[in-house]
Design a protein around this motif. Sequence first.
Motif, PDB file in Angstrom:
ATOM      1  N   GLY A  89       0.770  -1.246   0.000  1.00  0.00           N
ATOM      2  CA  GLY A  89       0.000   0.000   0.000  1.00  0.00           C
ATOM      3  C   GLY A  89       0.796   1.288   0.000  1.00  0.00           C
ATOM      4  O   GLY A  89       0.213   2.372  -0.133  1.00  0.00           O
ATOM      5  N   HIS A  90       2.124   1.191   0.135  1.00  0.00           N
ATOM      6  CA  HIS A  90       2.915   2.437   0.132  1.00  0.00           C
ATOM      7  C   HIS A  90       4.383   2.159  -0.177  1.00  0.00           C
ATOM      8  O   HIS A  90       5.050   1.418   0.541  1.00  0.00           O
ATOM      9  CB  HIS A  90       2.810   3.148   1.484  1.00  0.00           C
ATOM     10  CG  HIS A  90       3.628   4.404   1.560  1.00  0.00           C
ATOM     11  ND1 HIS A  90       3.373   5.492   0.757  1.00  0.00           N
ATOM     12  CD2 HIS A  90       4.720   4.735   2.298  1.00  0.00           C
ATOM     13  CE1 HIS A  90       4.251   6.442   1.020  1.00  0.00           C
ATOM     14  NE2 HIS A  90       5.088   6.011   1.946  1.00  0.00           N
ATOM     15  N   THR A  91       4.870   2.777  -1.242  1.00  0.00           N
ATOM     16  CA  THR A  91       6.295   2.655  -1.557  1.00  0.00           C
ATOM     17  C   THR A  91       6.720   3.747  -2.538  1.00  0.00           C
ATOM     18  O   THR A  91       5.900   4.595  -2.928  1.00  0.00           O
ATOM     19  CB  THR A  91       6.626   1.245  -2.114  1.00  0.00           C
ATOM     20  OG1 THR A  91       8.044   1.118  -2.265  1.00  0.00           O
ATOM     21  CG2 THR A  91       5.965   0.999  -3.468  1.00  0.00           C
ATOM     22  N   HIS A  92       7.990   3.727  -2.868  1.00  0.00           N
ATOM     23  CA  HIS A  92       8.575   4.677  -3.822  1.00  0.00           C
ATOM     24  C   HIS A  92       9.526   3.844  -4.682  1.00  0.00           C
ATOM     25  O   HIS A  92      10.729   3.804  -4.413  1.00  0.00           O
ATOM     26  CB  HIS A  92       9.329   5.779  -3.073  1.00  0.00           C
ATOM     27  CG  HIS A  92       8.559   6.367  -1.909  1.00  0.00           C
ATOM     28  ND1 HIS A  92       7.668   7.403  -2.069  1.00  0.00           N
ATOM     29  CD2 HIS A  92       8.521   6.041  -0.590  1.00  0.00           C
ATOM     30  CE1 HIS A  92       7.122   7.684  -0.884  1.00  0.00           C
ATOM     31  NE2 HIS A  92       7.625   6.877   0.033  1.00  0.00           N
ATOM     32  N   VAL A  93       8.994   3.133  -5.689  1.00  0.00           N
ATOM     33  CA  VAL A  93       9.764   2.060  -6.341  1.00  0.00           C
ATOM     34  C   VAL A  93      11.098   2.459  -6.984  1.00  0.00           C
ATOM     35  O   VAL A  93      12.057   1.689  -6.889  1.00  0.00           O
ATOM     36  CB  VAL A  93       8.913   1.226  -7.335  1.00  0.00           C
ATOM     37  CG1 VAL A  93       7.939   0.338  -6.587  1.00  0.00           C
ATOM     38  CG2 VAL A  93       8.223   2.064  -8.384  1.00  0.00           C
ATOM     39  N   ILE A 238      -0.946  10.367   0.042  1.00  0.00           N
ATOM     40  CA  ILE A 238      -0.264  11.373   0.866  1.00  0.00           C
ATOM     41  C   ILE A 238       0.320  10.714   2.122  1.00  0.00           C
ATOM     42  O   ILE A 238      -0.228   9.738   2.628  1.00  0.00           O
ATOM     43  CB  ILE A 238      -1.264  12.515   1.232  1.00  0.00           C
ATOM     44  CG1 ILE A 238      -0.589  13.611   2.061  1.00  0.00           C
ATOM     45  CG2 ILE A 238      -2.514  11.975   1.937  1.00  0.00           C
ATOM     46  CD1 ILE A 238      -1.413  14.890   2.195  1.00  0.00           C
ATOM     47  N   HIS A 239       1.454  11.242   2.597  1.00  0.00           N
ATOM     48  CA  HIS A 239       1.997  10.824   3.892  1.00  0.00           C
ATOM     49  C   HIS A 239       1.244  11.605   4.979  1.00  0.00           C
ATOM     50  O   HIS A 239       1.133  12.827   4.871  1.00  0.00           O
ATOM     51  CB  HIS A 239       3.484  11.183   4.021  1.00  0.00           C
ATOM     52  CG  HIS A 239       4.377  10.472   3.041  1.00  0.00           C
ATOM     53  ND1 HIS A 239       4.774  11.036   1.856  1.00  0.00           N
ATOM     54  CD2 HIS A 239       4.963   9.257   3.096  1.00  0.00           C
ATOM     55  CE1 HIS A 239       5.569  10.185   1.220  1.00  0.00           C
ATOM     56  NE2 HIS A 239       5.700   9.101   1.941  1.00  0.00           N
ATOM     57  N   VAL A 240       0.754  10.931   5.998  1.00  0.00           N
ATOM     58  CA  VAL A 240      -0.024  11.614   7.042  1.00  0.00           C
ATOM     59  C   VAL A 240       0.476  11.232   8.439  1.00  0.00           C
ATOM     60  O   VAL A 240       0.581  10.047   8.763  1.00  0.00           O
ATOM     61  CB  VAL A 240      -1.532  11.283   6.931  1.00  0.00           C
ATOM     62  CG1 VAL A 240      -2.311  11.931   8.071  1.00  0.00           C
ATOM     63  CG2 VAL A 240      -2.092  11.751   5.586  1.00  0.00           C
ATOM     64  N   ALA A 275      -0.565   7.316   4.064  1.00  0.00           N
ATOM     65  CA  ALA A 275       0.535   6.458   4.498  1.00  0.00           C
ATOM     66  C   ALA A 275       0.960   6.820   5.914  1.00  0.00           C
ATOM     67  O   ALA A 275       1.025   7.997   6.264  1.00  0.00           O
ATOM     68  CB  ALA A 275       1.711   6.591   3.546  1.00  0.00           C
ATOM     69  N   HIS A 276       1.236   5.831   6.710  1.00  0.00           N
ATOM     70  CA  HIS A 276       1.778   5.891   8.068  1.00  0.00           C
ATOM     71  C   HIS A 276       0.722   6.078   9.161  1.00  0.00           C
ATOM     72  O   HIS A 276       0.454   5.171   9.917  1.00  0.00           O
ATOM     73  CB  HIS A 276       2.904   6.930   8.197  1.00  0.00           C
ATOM     74  CG  HIS A 276       4.066   6.614   7.308  1.00  0.00           C
ATOM     75  ND1 HIS A 276       4.807   5.470   7.454  1.00  0.00           N
ATOM     76  CD2 HIS A 276       4.588   7.263   6.223  1.00  0.00           C
ATOM     77  CE1 HIS A 276       5.745   5.427   6.520  1.00  0.00           C
ATOM     78  NE2 HIS A 276       5.637   6.494   5.743  1.00  0.00           N
ATOM     79  N   CYS A 277       0.142   7.285   9.303  1.00  0.00           N
ATOM     80  CA  CYS A 277      -0.857   7.529  10.360  1.00  0.00           C
ATOM     81  C   CYS A 277      -0.349   7.021  11.722  1.00  0.00           C
ATOM     82  O   CYS A 277      -1.005   6.205  12.385  1.00  0.00           O
ATOM     83  CB  CYS A 277      -2.186   6.870  10.014  1.00  0.00           C
ATOM     84  SG  CYS A 277      -2.912   7.515   8.510  1.00  0.00           S
ATOM     85  N   THR A 326       5.574  -1.369   2.382  1.00  0.00           N
ATOM     86  CA  THR A 326       7.014  -1.524   2.650  1.00  0.00           C
ATOM     87  C   THR A 326       7.676  -0.179   2.861  1.00  0.00           C
ATOM     88  O   THR A 326       8.731  -0.106   3.486  1.00  0.00           O
ATOM     89  CB  THR A 326       7.721  -2.209   1.467  1.00  0.00           C
ATOM     90  OG1 THR A 326       7.511  -1.415   0.291  1.00  0.00           O
ATOM     91  CG2 THR A 326       7.191  -3.617   1.247  1.00  0.00           C
ATOM     92  N   ASP A 327       7.046   0.910   2.298  1.00  0.00           N
ATOM     93  CA  ASP A 327       7.724   2.201   2.199  1.00  0.00           C
ATOM     94  C   ASP A 327       9.078   1.982   1.532  1.00  0.00           C
ATOM     95  O   ASP A 327       9.287   0.998   0.835  1.00  0.00           O
ATOM     96  CB  ASP A 327       7.852   2.874   3.572  1.00  0.00           C
ATOM     97  CG  ASP A 327       8.067   4.386   3.456  1.00  0.00           C
ATOM     98  OD1 ASP A 327       7.986   4.919   2.334  1.00  0.00           O
ATOM     99  OD2 ASP A 327       8.309   5.033   4.495  1.00  0.00           O
ATOM    100  N   GLY A 328      10.015   2.883   1.733  1.00  0.00           N
ATOM    101  CA  GLY A 328      11.339   2.714   1.164  1.00  0.00           C
ATOM    102  C   GLY A 328      11.286   2.641  -0.350  1.00  0.00           C
ATOM    103  O   GLY A 328      10.484   3.309  -0.963  1.00  0.00           O
TER     104      GLY A 328
HETATM  105 ZN   LIG Z   1       6.869   7.099   2.017  1.00  0.00          ZN
END
Ligand SMILES: [Zn+2]
Length: 464
Positions: A89-93, A238-240, A275-277, A326-328
Amino acid sequence: MKFLRCVLLLCSFPLFLFAQAKDAADLIVTGGTVVTMDGLRTIIDDGAVAVRGDTIVAVGPRAELESKYQPKATMDATGKLVLPGFINGHTHVPMTLFRGLHDDVTLDEWLRKYIFPAEAKNVNEEFVRWGTRLAAAEQIRSGITTFADMYYFEDAIAEETKTAGMRGILGETFIDFPAPDNKTEAEMLGYTEKFLKKWQNDPLIHAAPAPHSIYTCSQKILQDAAALARKYHAPILIHVAEMKKEWDDSEKQNGMSPVQYLDKIGVLGPDVIAAHCIYVDEPDRKTLAERQTGCVHNPSSNMMLASGVAPVPEMRDAGVAIGLGTDGPAGSNNDLDIMEEIDLAAKLAKITKMDPRALNAQAVVEMATIDGAKAIHMEREIGSLEKGKKADVIIISLDEPNAVPMYDIYAQLAYALKASDVQAVVIGGRIVMRDHKLLTLNEEQAIAKAREYKKSIAASLGLP
Ligand SMILES: [Zn+2]
């Protein structure tokens, strides 16, 4: 002659009936233990999944489906687990190419001293294409069939994702300073509108605007990005509330928490993927649930950056849809292994609460599948193996030492099985990995290119 014709007709009639008795299917995954993740969490021993085009047409006992369908292709899953594909659900490939560039520093130092300079000197369209290819290979190998991304040159990421045969929610970044691709807000809006138009109705790619965060975007940018998304019925990434400083600054500047601020300015809604919360108190959790905003928990990243611990059990109790990411992969995780996140999500909740019951194995498998689909607002299409959903199916081998014996399927998935146990992956009915072999990507080339990039990126920063 007439008699002969009648005889022929009579003889062929039952044959004709027999030939028509089976329905056509393009693919049947057959013989495995099918972990459907449907509403009843049905598990079918010796089950099967029938696929036509990119859609599941039936899920049920093997014998029943084999007598009903005549498939063009078969995948034998005997003795293995069959699951819906995992959702990252969240990454920056493209950041795969910055993997391990500089770790063990604070987020602020990592961004200012290493990543922003490295991005300014190295990120272009070619860079994101190679990073996406490498990431697609790594993600497919860990059973990921859908991922949500936030980066630059996202249209090139979309093209590479489609070529790899993966499903993606791909967010073009909006940020308050000149980005590697777009230098002004007007350019960001123009690029993203074109990007959204280009991918409308694509079966795999969902283009989206991704305003980075409240601490890097003005209120105007946040609202403009949201308005653009809503014009095209696209999601908003969005990162929250991802760090304490973000919460403190928002309280100081806006007199309210990041979640309440986003709600007040009209950004929060049922199309937002947050993302995150991490810093979300009880009123925030209530607001997130009421607005039907999806949240994505990234345990590796939160631990590696010492950002804090998201209140996942409380969010689930409040009715917030929460998935896993995974983020990153650089600086905040360093890999794209979603099975590691499944394991860590449970263990992080347990140690934080000092209670092994805090988040159980089934809950974290739900977060990587059906709840992950809810968090990215795609639960009508993916997240479970059910008739009418997209045929995103993975087969997990149970033949390695770490996979036996198996008493409880969810516990095995959460705490024992590894990404390397994922043996086959089907996305939208297309086989993208079979017997551990990637079929849509030139993996060797992507690995060789990553080694080349290491040299040029290190040189650009004066590193050895
Ligand atoms: Zn991120």
